[in-house]
Design a protein around this motif. Structure first.
Motif, mmCIF file in Angstrom:
data_model
loop_
_atom_site.group_PDB
_atom_site.id
_atom_site.type_symbol
_atom_site.label_atom_id
_atom_site.label_comp_id
_atom_site.label_asym_id
_atom_site.label_seq_id
_atom_site.Cartn_x
_atom_site.Cartn_y
_atom_site.Cartn_z
ATOM 1 N N UNK A 216 -8.710 -15.752 -29.669
ATOM 2 C CA UNK A 216 -8.473 -17.150 -29.745
ATOM 3 C C UNK A 216 -7.570 -17.444 -30.941
ATOM 4 N N UNK A 217 -8.121 -16.933 -32.156
ATOM 5 C CA UNK A 217 -7.683 -17.009 -33.414
ATOM 6 C C UNK A 217 -6.213 -16.483 -33.679
ATOM 7 N N UNK A 218 -6.067 -15.272 -32.937
ATOM 8 C CA UNK A 218 -4.636 -14.604 -33.197
ATOM 9 C C UNK A 218 -3.687 -15.499 -32.106
ATOM 10 N N UNK A 219 -4.220 -16.078 -31.018
ATOM 11 C CA UNK A 219 -3.294 -16.775 -30.051
ATOM 12 C C UNK A 219 -3.000 -18.142 -30.782
ATOM 13 N N UNK A 220 -3.956 -18.668 -31.553
ATOM 14 C CA UNK A 220 -3.497 -19.852 -32.418
ATOM 15 C C UNK A 220 -2.640 -19.600 -33.519
ATOM 16 N N UNK A 221 -2.764 -18.397 -33.934
ATOM 17 C CA UNK A 221 -1.588 -18.272 -34.918
ATOM 18 C C UNK A 221 -0.219 -17.836 -34.487
ATOM 19 N N UNK A 222 -0.282 -17.601 -33.182
ATOM 20 C CA UNK A 222 0.996 -17.465 -32.573
ATOM 21 C C UNK A 222 1.709 -18.781 -32.202
ATOM 22 N N UNK A 223 0.638 -19.498 -31.720
ATOM 23 C CA UNK A 223 1.007 -20.986 -31.526
ATOM 24 C C UNK A 223 1.783 -21.729 -32.736
ATOM 25 N N UNK A 224 1.041 -21.836 -33.823
ATOM 26 C CA UNK A 224 1.522 -22.361 -34.962
ATOM 27 C C UNK A 224 2.666 -21.807 -35.300
ATOM 28 N N UNK A 225 3.115 -20.579 -35.169
ATOM 29 C CA UNK A 225 4.314 -20.052 -35.505
ATOM 30 C C UNK A 225 5.556 -20.654 -34.603
#
Length: 229
Positions: A216-225
């Motif tokens: 989830x943390x990784x996906x959240x990083x992609x979303x912020x990008x």
């Protein structure tokens, strides 16, 4: 004879240094290439860095979690990076249109990349249904297979954000503006660090989610990008 060899080596080194100096600052020289290329290299590395951060924190969470994270992340990356290359192809077309001063076509090329990224996201989401047979085929211990499937499903389920980010990044890199792409991806990688700690180990009312939290943390990083771009 040794003296002649030393002189020739010195002469060759001097010519090489002179060549680099001449090519460094001239148009399309080394400085210009590095200015464009290094941010792109950094951006591409951000995906790997985020998943490495996941594994780093998971190594302090449990042995089974770190054992499951590597094969699951490699399986998702194999599919995702292939589609990222396809989705970012529009940077070539954008560069061509900008060079030809036909900027009206830039939006069309960008939207082609975005639509491709959405199609790629659908393909990756469909991979969720093959997770169990895929990791059962690998023959790992049942407890590790459960974690592999969980991490893999979260990554492929949210990887559409990464693909859309690649398409949006092409809008900048195709025009030679690679720094915004680098900054967006660096910010995503930095935000991933506290999110990993919080979601894996729990805190502030959030229960420990372990390997699912890492995904989830990784996906959240992609979303912020994507939001930044």
């Amino acid at each position: 004879m040794v003296k002649n060899m030393q002189e020739r080596a010195t002469s060759s080194l001097a010519r090489a240094i002179a060549f680099v100096k001449n090519r460094w600052s001239e148009p399309q020289g080394f400085a210009e290439i590095l200015r464009v290329a290094l941010p792109l290299v950094t951006s591409m590395a951000s995906v790997t860095v985020m998943e490495f951060t996941d594994r780093l924190f998971l190594s302090h969470y449990s042995v089974d979690a770190i054992a499951a994270a590597l094969p699951a992340s490699l399986a998702s990356l194999t599919i995702m990076l292939t589609l990222m290359g396809v989705c970012s192809y529009s940077s070539v077309l954008i560069a061509q249109y900008v060079g030809a001063n036909d900027t009206r076509q830039v939006g069309s090329a960008l939207w082609q990349g975005i639509w491709l990224s959405l199609g790629g996201a659908a393909i990756l989401v469909a991979m969720i249904w093959i997770a169990e047979p895929l990791f059962a085929f690998a023959g790992h211990a049942p407890a590790i297979q459960v974690m592999e499937c969980a991490y893999f499903k979260v990554l492929v389920g949210g990887s559409g954000f990464c693909l859309v980010g690649s398409a949006l990044g092409a809008f900048f890199s195709g025009r030679g503006r690679t720094r915004p792409v680098m900054l967006a991806n660096l910010f995503a990688a930095l935000v991933n660090i506290p999110l990993d700690y919080l979601l894996i180990f729990g805190g502030f009312g959030i229960p420990p989610l372990g390997i699912v939290g890492a995904g989830i943390a990784t996906v959240a990083g992609w979303f912020l990008s994507v939001v930044i771009l």
